[in-house]
Design a protein around this motif. Structure first.
Motif, PDB file in Angstrom:
ATOM      1  N   GLY A 116       0.835  -1.195   0.000  1.00  0.00           N
ATOM      2  CA  GLY A 116       0.000   0.000   0.000  1.00  0.00           C
ATOM      3  C   GLY A 116       0.866   1.240   0.000  1.00  0.00           C
ATOM      4  N   THR A 117       0.630   2.170  -0.946  1.00  0.00           N
ATOM      5  CA  THR A 117       1.474   3.356  -1.057  1.00  0.00           C
ATOM      6  C   THR A 117       0.794   4.613  -0.536  1.00  0.00           C
ATOM      7  OG1 THR A 117       0.758   3.687  -3.343  1.00  0.00           O
ATOM      8  CG2 THR A 117       2.816   2.464  -2.988  1.00  0.00           C
ATOM      9  N   GLU A 118      -0.487   4.778  -0.834  1.00  0.00           N
ATOM     10  CA  GLU A 118      -1.197   5.991  -0.416  1.00  0.00           C
ATOM     11  C   GLU A 118      -2.692   5.789  -0.572  1.00  0.00           C
ATOM     12  OE1 GLU A 118       0.458   8.861  -3.081  1.00  0.00           O
ATOM     13  OE2 GLU A 118      -0.685   8.153  -4.790  1.00  0.00           O
ATOM     14  N   GLU A 119      -3.445   6.647   0.109  1.00  0.00           N
ATOM     15  CA  GLU A 119      -4.884   6.605  -0.074  1.00  0.00           C
ATOM     16  C   GLU A 119      -5.203   7.041  -1.495  1.00  0.00           C
ATOM     17  OE1 GLU A 119      -7.199   8.229   3.204  1.00  0.00           O
ATOM     18  OE2 GLU A 119      -5.441   7.942   4.490  1.00  0.00           O
ATOM     19  N   CYS A 120      -6.245   6.480  -2.051  1.00  0.00           N
ATOM     20  CA  CYS A 120      -6.624   6.748  -3.439  1.00  0.00           C
ATOM     21  C   CYS A 120      -7.717   7.813  -3.442  1.00  0.00           C
ATOM     22  CB  CYS A 120      -7.097   5.452  -4.100  1.00  0.00           C
ATOM     23  SG  CYS A 120      -7.203   5.558  -5.878  1.00  0.00           S
TER      24      CYS A 120
END
Length: 163
Positions: A116-120
């Motif tokens: 997981g990299t960031e909220e979308c």
């Protein structure tokens, strides 16, 4: 500053109630084209999903996920009784797991591993897809972007397990 992995808060944040489950998979073949639902998909490490327009991107947004439990909330806020996953333009709908808990964590779906990299966040296209206020209806419910760490395949009904 990173959280101390031995802290009580870190332990709470690492504990998930159960694995998630893939409920829907969709691909965006090209800009401004409709999503295409599929039963299985191949994930390419450092890139994206085969058949998706973002498969050659930076990898930080190799796949987008949204929680099934958020779909009724978005529908209610947008006053859309006919909300379908394809309208939201996320690749995967997952039930049973809080996706925000996977930010900066690795997880497996099928034989592929993601991080997981960031909220979308929603895009401006949500105004057209959901009607006036559609962008704001999705705020806080947009899901998670992830990079593909190890390529593989996954399909409907597969488990999403935190690693």
């Amino acid at each position: 500053m990173p959280l101390n992995p031995d802290s009580p808060l870190a332990r709470l944040m690492a504990t998930l109630p159960r694995a998630g489950k893939v409920e829907w998979i969709g691909l965006r073949p090209a800009r401004d084209e409709a999503m295409i639902a599929t039963g299985t998909v191949e994930a390419i490490a450092g890139a994206g999903l085969v058949g998706d327009r973002y498969k050659s991107g930076s990898g930080k947004r190799g796949i987008t996920l949204i929680q099934a439990e958020h779909l009724p909330a978005i529908a209610a806020l947008a006053q859309r009784p006919d909300l379908t996953p394809a309208l939201l333009r996320r690749n995967v709908v997952v039930s049973g797991i809080p996706l925000v808990a996977l930010k900066q964590r690795r997880f497996r779906i099928g034989t592929a591993v993601f991080e997981g990299t960031e909220e979308c966040d929603p895009c401006s296209r949500m105004e057209d897809a959901l009607g006036p206020g559609g962008y704001n209806a999705m705020r806080g419910h947009g899901g998670l972007c992830a990079r593909i760490v190890e390529g593989g395949t996954f399909g409907l009904g597969d488990a999403l397990e935190a690693l």
